[in-house]
Design a protein around this motif. Structure first.
Motif, PDB file in Angstrom:
ATOM      1  N   THR A  85      56.770 -41.929  68.745  1.00 24.12           N
ATOM      2  CA  THR A  85      56.823 -43.389  68.851  1.00 24.12           C
ATOM      3  C   THR A  85      57.970 -43.830  69.741  1.00 24.12           C
ATOM      4  O   THR A  85      57.780 -44.586  70.708  1.00 24.12           O
ATOM      5  CB  THR A  85      56.990 -44.014  67.455  1.00 24.12           C
TER       6      THR A  85
ATOM      7  N   SER B 139      65.000 -45.633  62.159  1.00 29.18           N
ATOM      8  CA  SER B 139      64.788 -45.269  63.566  1.00 29.18           C
ATOM      9  C   SER B 139      64.181 -46.428  64.342  1.00 29.18           C
ATOM     10  O   SER B 139      64.612 -46.740  65.465  1.00 29.18           O
ATOM     11  CB  SER B 139      63.875 -44.037  63.658  1.00 29.18           C
ATOM     12  N   LEU B 140      63.186 -47.089  63.748  1.00 25.53           N
ATOM     13  CA  LEU B 140      62.555 -48.230  64.425  1.00 25.53           C
ATOM     14  C   LEU B 140      63.542 -49.377  64.585  1.00 25.53           C
ATOM     15  O   LEU B 140      63.620 -49.995  65.654  1.00 25.53           O
ATOM     16  CB  LEU B 140      61.328 -48.690  63.631  1.00 25.53           C
TER      17      LEU B 140
ATOM     18  N   ALA C 291      54.384 -48.952  59.201  1.00 25.07           N
ATOM     19  CA  ALA C 291      54.179 -49.543  60.532  1.00 25.07           C
ATOM     20  C   ALA C 291      53.097 -50.620  60.490  1.00 25.07           C
ATOM     21  O   ALA C 291      53.191 -51.643  61.185  1.00 25.07           O
ATOM     22  CB  ALA C 291      53.806 -48.450  61.532  1.00 25.07           C
TER      23      ALA C 291
ATOM     24  N   MET D 293      62.624 -43.099  58.910  1.00 29.89           N
ATOM     25  CA  MET D 293      61.687 -43.607  59.919  1.00 29.89           C
ATOM     26  C   MET D 293      61.920 -45.091  60.172  1.00 29.89           C
ATOM     27  O   MET D 293      61.976 -45.548  61.321  1.00 29.89           O
ATOM     28  CB  MET D 293      60.255 -43.364  59.463  1.00 29.89           C
TER      29      MET D 293
ATOM     30  N   PRO E 184      54.168 -43.406  55.930  1.00 23.78           N
ATOM     31  CA  PRO E 184      54.876 -43.874  57.127  1.00 23.78           C
ATOM     32  C   PRO E 184      54.010 -44.760  58.014  1.00 23.78           C
ATOM     33  O   PRO E 184      54.480 -45.773  58.546  1.00 23.78           O
ATOM     34  CB  PRO E 184      55.262 -42.575  57.838  1.00 23.78           C
TER      35      PRO E 184
ATOM     36  N   GLY F  28      57.998 -35.839  60.751  1.00 15.07           N
ATOM     37  CA  GLY F  28      58.930 -36.741  61.408  1.00 15.07           C
ATOM     38  C   GLY F  28      58.832 -36.692  62.919  1.00 15.07           C
ATOM     39  O   GLY F  28      59.332 -37.595  63.605  1.00 15.07           O
TER      40      GLY F  28
ATOM     41  N   HIS G 226      51.762 -42.186  63.755  1.00 14.40           N
ATOM     42  CA  HIS G 226      51.952 -41.620  62.427  1.00 14.40           C
ATOM     43  C   HIS G 226      50.633 -41.421  61.678  1.00 14.40           C
ATOM     44  O   HIS G 226      50.645 -40.963  60.525  1.00 14.40           O
ATOM     45  CB  HIS G 226      52.864 -42.516  61.592  1.00 14.40           C
TER      46      HIS G 226
ATOM     47  N   ALA H 107      53.552 -47.226  66.688  1.00 12.81           N
ATOM     48  CA  ALA H 107      54.163 -46.499  65.573  1.00 12.81           C
ATOM     49  C   ALA H 107      53.112 -46.142  64.528  1.00 12.81           C
ATOM     50  O   ALA H 107      53.108 -45.020  63.994  1.00 12.81           O
ATOM     51  CB  ALA H 107      55.267 -47.339  64.937  1.00 12.81           C
TER      52      ALA H 107
ATOM     53  N   LEU I 259      66.654 -40.474  63.860  1.00 13.50           N
ATOM     54  CA  LEU I 259      65.578 -39.540  64.198  1.00 13.50           C
ATOM     55  C   LEU I 259      65.868 -38.142  63.659  1.00 13.50           C
ATOM     56  O   LEU I 259      64.959 -37.437  63.205  1.00 13.50           O
ATOM     57  CB  LEU I 259      65.392 -39.485  65.717  1.00 13.50           C
TER      58      LEU I 259
ATOM     59  N   THR J  13      57.608 -39.852  64.556  1.00 12.43           N
ATOM     60  CA  THR J  13      58.563 -40.911  64.882  1.00 12.43           C
ATOM     61  C   THR J  13      59.181 -40.651  66.247  1.00 12.43           C
ATOM     62  O   THR J  13      59.429 -41.589  67.019  1.00 12.43           O
ATOM     63  CB  THR J  13      59.656 -40.995  63.802  1.00 12.43           C
TER      64      THR J  13
ATOM     65  N   VAL K 101      64.878 -37.969  60.092  1.00 10.85           N
ATOM     66  CA  VAL K 101      63.425 -37.913  59.911  1.00 10.85           C
ATOM     67  C   VAL K 101      62.932 -36.483  60.070  1.00 10.85           C
ATOM     68  O   VAL K 101      62.248 -35.929  59.189  1.00 10.85           O
ATOM     69  CB  VAL K 101      62.697 -38.833  60.916  1.00 10.85           C
TER      70      VAL K 101
END
Length: 751
Positions: free
Chosen positions: A252, A206-207, A659, A203, A655, A246, A637, A633, A236, A249, A239
Motif C-alpha cells: 500500500t 502506518s497509514l 481500510a 497497520m 486489516p 504485513g 490487504h 489499502a 511498517l 501494508t 507490521v
C-alpha cells in the motif's frame, strides 16, 4: 486532487481543521484577476475570509469520546471467560528461555512476553487445549488480554486521526471511527491473547504516519518531513515483524510512494536528477532500510532470549540445535561406525525404518503387480524389527573393520538383523505411488551376487560436505545409488496386508525436505567402546544471519504447508459479506459461546460502499478529488489472499476491513454533498509550487450528519444484537440462537 495527489490526502487549512466555506461568495475575491491572487494570499496569511480557521474543538471532543467508547467495548467483561479461548496463545516459553517454533515473526509474541515479565509470570502454563482454566493454573490472563485490548482501543483514535488529517469532515471521521468501535469482529479478535491487535494497530499507524508525511511534501527534508517518514518506517517494521501478511501494508505505502516519485519526474516540478535522487534515497532509507533493521533486531532478541533447548528444536537443523544449551541431540550424539546396529527414524513422521517376513501381495487393489518381496515399512513404535546393521558396499579388510566411521557420501548396505536380508530398491512401482520405486529386501547371497548394485545406498548428510554421521544430530538422505531415488515415507497407512504401517518407497524428487532421516540410537554397543566415554559438550556458535535465514526458510515452509482442511476455514470471497464465522469457545452448562463474527450491518455497508467507490472511480467522478489511497489499502490487504493455498480464516480480513471503514467515511462525505473547501492547482510557471483557490457557494454538513447518524445507529443495533456471541455472555436460549443464525452460521446450542 489531480495527478500530483496519489494518496488522496487533502490539506487541512491553517491550524489543521478543514475550512468551512462561506455561505456566499466573498466580495474581496471578486476583483480583477491581477489582484485576486494577492488578496487570496493575504487572506491565507491573516486567516480571514474563506480561509478563516475553524475551531478544532469539535474534532478534539469527538476524538476523546471515540477513544472512551473504544475502551469500553474492548474492556467490557475482559475477564470472561476465564478459560483458554480458541487460538488464544501465550508465548510463556520466552520467559522460560526454551526454544519454540512459530510461523510468525517474533515482535507480537515478545510484547506478550514483556507483559508477562511485568506481572511476574513464569510461563509455566502451556495453553494445551481450549477450556483449560486460567484460575486453577494461576495465570494472569487479564493482564495478557489487556495488552491487545489496549492496542485495539488505540486503533480507533488512529483511524479518526487518519480521516481528520486527510481533510475529511467531522461526520466522515465519526463514521469511520464508529464502524471500528462497534465492530464485533475487531472486538472479539483483539481482546484475546492473539497477535491481530498488534498487526492492525501497526497497520493503522502506518497509514496515519504516511498521510502526515505526504502533507509535508512541500517542505521536503525538513524536521517534520523526516519525522513522519521515519515514523512510517517504524510502523511498517512493526507490521511485518508481527505477521508476514504485513507485507500488504508495504504494498500500500510502496504504491503511493511510487506514484509520488513518478510525479516528481514531471518536468513542471522543476527537480534536477540530483534532487530526485535525494528524494528516492530518503524514501528508500526510511521505508525499506529502517523497517528491515528493526525486523532483524526482533529476531536477534528472539535468539538471545531462547537459548535453551525446547519443543521447537525438531524444526531446526542439527547445527542450529547445537547452539542451544541442554539440547538432547548434542548431549547424546555419538559417531556411527560400520557394523553398528542402529535404528533409523524419519524426521517428519517419526516412523522407524522397519521390515518383517511378510510379503507384498501379488496384485494391488488397482491391478498393478508387485515383486512379492519382503515388506519394508515405517513403524511408529520401538521394535527389534527396526534394527539394521550398516555394512560397507565393498568388503573391508578384517584388520580395518573396527572403528571406521560413516562419512558423508559413503556407499553402504543396510542389513536387516531379524531376517538377515539386505535392503534393496528396484524398478518396480511402490504400493501407493506408481511413479515411485518399491523398497524390499533380498538374501545376502543375492545381495553379494546378481543384486549387488540394487542394494547399494549413498548416505547424503545434510550440512557441511565433510562430516561424520552421528546419532540424533546427523540428518541424512538415503539415496539408492543406481537409480538416484531417495528413501521416503508418508502418513497414509497401508491396507491390512501391511498391518496399517507406513509405506516406504523411492522418491525421485531428491530435493524434497521430507526425504530426511536420522540414526536414533546404536543398539548393544560394546561397553569397552571408547564412544561410551562422552566428554561434556560445549554449546556451539552460529552466526546471526545463518540462524536467521534457516529460521526464515522453516517459517515459510511450514506456513505454506498449512493446507489441511479446518471446520471453520473460509474463502476470501466469503469475507466482505460475512458468509462464515468461527466458533471460539463454548460452555455447555450455561449455554454460553464466543462466535467470531464481524458487525453484519457494518460489514455489509462498508462492502457495498467499496463497490460504489469502484463505480465512481470508473466514471472518473471521485478520483480527481480524493485519490484512491484508502481503496488501494483495502485491495492490497484483500485480493492477495485469493492467491494463497494455505488455511484461511475470517480474521485475515480485519486489516482490509479497517481500510474499508476509511473508504466508507470518505464516501459518506462525497455522496452527501460535503465538498473540499479549496482545491490545489499548479501555479503558472511557478516551478512546481502550489496555489490554493477557495471554492465559493454554500456548504452544509447536515446531510452528512444525518447519513452518518443513520449508519452508526444501524451499526450499534447490530453490535448489541450480536454482543452475547462476542463477549460470551449471557447464554442464549434456543430461540435466541436461532434468531442470530441469519446467514446460516454454525452456532452452538441451536437445539
Amino acid at each position: 486532487m489531480g495527478a500530483e495527489s496519489p494518496s488522496g490526502v487533502r490539506q487541512r487549512a491553517g491550524g489543521g481543521a478543514a475550512i468551512k466555506r462561506s455561505k456566499s461568495p466573498a466580495p474581496d475575491v471578486s476583483a480583477s484577476q491581477d489582484g485576486t491572487q494577492v488578496k487570496i494570499e493575504k487572506q491565507k496569511s491573516d486567516g480571514t475570509g474563506p480561509y478563516k480557521k475553524q475551531s478544532e474543538t469539535g474534532y478534539k471532543i469527538a476524538l476523546i469520546l471515540v477513544t472512551i467508547a473504544a475502551f469500553i467495548t474492548r474492556f467490557w467483561k475482559i475477564w470472561h471467560p476465564n478459560q483458554v479461548v480458541f487460538d488464544e496463545v501465550h508465548f510463556g516459553k520466552y520467559l522460560q528461555g526454551t526454544y519454540f517454533f512459530d510461523v510468525h515473526p517474533p515482535f507480537g509474541k515478545l510484547l506478550f512476553a514483556f507483559m508477562g515479565w511485568l506481572v511476574g509470570y513464569d510461563g509455566h502454563f502451556l495453553f494445551d487445549s481450549i477450556g483449560d482454566s486460567y484460575i486453577e493454573n494461576k495465570v494472569p490472563y487479564v493482564a495478557f488480554r489487556a495488552m491487545p485490548a489496549m492496542l485495539s482501543t488505540m486503533t480507533v483514535p488512529v483511524v479518526f486521526l487518519t480521516m481528520w488529517e486527510s481533510g475529511y469532515s467531522l461526520p466522515a471521521c465519526l463514521v469511520s471511527a464508529g464502524l471500528m468501535i462497534f465492530d464485533n469482529g475487531h472486538i472479539g479478535q483483539t481482546r484475546l491473547i492473539l497477535l491481530d491487535s498488534t498487526l492492525i494497530f501497526s497497520m493503522a499507524c502506518s497509514l496515519l504516519c504516511y498521510v502526515r508525511f505526504y502533507k509535508q511534501r512541500h517542505s521536503p527534508f525538513g524536521r517534520k518531513w523526516w519525522k513522519w517518514l521515519l515514523l512510517t518506517g517504524v510502523s511498517l517494521s512493526c507490521v511485518i515483524s508481527t505477521k508476514y501478511v504485513g507485507v500488504f501494508t508495504f504494498v500500500t505505502i510502496g504504491a503511493a510512494v511510487a506514484i509520488d516519485l513518478w510525479n516528481m519526474l514531471d518536468i513542471k516540478r522543476g527537480l534536477t536528477l540530483t534532487q530526485f535522487g535525494m528524494h528516492f534515497a530518503a524514501r528508500a532509507f526510511g521505508l525499506i532500510v529502517i523497517p528491515f533493521f528493526f525486523y532483524l533486531f526482533w529476531f536477534q532478541v528472539h535468539f538471545t532470549i531462547l537459548y535453551r533447548s525446547g519443543p521447537g528444536d525438531d524444526f531446526m537443523t542439527p547445527e542450529f540445535q547445537e547452539t542451544l544449551s541442554d539440547n538432547i541431540m548434542s548431549l547424546n550424539s555419538i559417531d556411527v561406525q560400520y557394523y553398528d546396529i542402529i535404528t533409523i527414524r524419519h524426521k517428519e513422521t517419526k516412523a522407524y525404518l522397519h521390515s518383517h517376513p511378510d510379503r507384498y501381495p501379488l496384485r494391488y487393489d488397482d491391478g498393478r503387480i508387485s515383486s512379492q518381496g519382503q515388506q519394508v515399512t515405517g513403524y511408529p513404535f520401538n521394535d527389534t524389527n527396526n534394527h539394521w546393521i550398516i555394512v560397507p558396499a565393498d568388503p573391508i579388510p578384517e584388520d580395518k573393520k573396527l572403528g571406521r566411521q560413516i562419512m558423508n557420501n559413503d556407499l553402504i548396505k543396510l542389513r536387516h538383523v531379524v531376517t538377515n536380508t539386505d535392503l534393496l530398491s528396484h524398478d518396480v512401482a511402490s504400493p501407493y505411488y506408481p511413479t515411485n520405486q518399491e523398497f524390499t529386501t533380498v538374501s545376502i547371497a543375492d545381495s553379494q551376487g546378481p543384486r549387488h548394485n540394487d542394494t547399494i545406498f549413498e548416505v547424503r548428510i545434510e550440512g557441511k560436505k565433510k562430516q561424520k554421521l552421528r546419532t540424533m544430530s546427523g540428518l541424512f538422505k538415503l539415496v539408492h545409488h543406481p537409480s538416484k531415488v531417495a528413501m521416503w515415507t508418508h502418513g497414509k497407512p497401508l491396507p491390512d496386508w501391511g498391518y496399517k504401517q507406513q509405506e516406504i518407497n523411492g522418491n525421485k524428487n531428491l530435493a524434497q525436505k521430507s526425504n530426511i532421516w536420522y540414526a536414533e540410537s546404536i543398539i548393544e554397543m560394546d561397553p569397552a567402546d571408547k564412544r561410551n566415554n562422552k566428554e561434556p559438550k560445549k554449546v556451539k556458535h552460529m552466526s546471526f544471519f545463518r540462524k536467521y535465514f534457516e529460521l526464515q526458510r522453516a517459517m515459510f515452509h511450514h506456513n505454506n504447508a498449512l493446507t489441511s482442511s479446518h471446520p471453520y476455514a473460509s474463502q476470501p470471497i466469503q469475507w466482505p459479506f460475512l458468509m462464515r464465522g468461527v466458533s471460539f469457545w463454548t460452555k455447555n452448562d450455561t449455554r454460553e459461546q464466543i462466535y467470531f463474527l464481524g458487525n453484519i450491518a457494518g460489514w455489509w455497508i462498508a462492502s457495498s460502499i467499496l463497490a460504489v467507490f469502484a463505480g465512481i472511480v470508473g466514471a472518473d467522478q471521485l478520483s480527481l478529488r480524493r485519490g484512491d489511497f484508502f481503496w488501494l489499502a483495502w485491495a492490497a490487504h484483500y485480493f492477495p489472499f485469493f492467491l494463497m493455498g494455505r488455511q484461511l480464516f475470517l480474521h485475515h480480513y480485519l486489516p482490509a476491513h479497517l481500510a474499508s471503514t476509511l473508504v466508507t467515511g470518505g464516501l459518506v462525505e462525497f455522496v452527501f454533498g460535503v465538498e473540499p473547501t479549496e482545491q490545489e492547482e499548479s501555479s503558472q510557471g511557478g516551478k512546481g509550487k502550489k496555489k490554493y483557490t477557495p471554492k465559493q457557494g454554500p456548504q452544509s454538513t447536515v446531510a452528512a450528519w444525518i447519513a452518518g447518524s443513520l449508519i452508526i445507529g444501524i451499526v450499534v443495533a447490530s453490535f448489541v444484537f450480536y454482543a452475547p456471541l462476542t463477549y460470551g455472555s449471557p447464554g442464549l436460549s434456543v430461540e435466541g440462537v436461532l434468531r442470530r443464525k441469519w446467514l446460516g452460521y454454525d452456532l452452538h446450542f441451536a437445539k
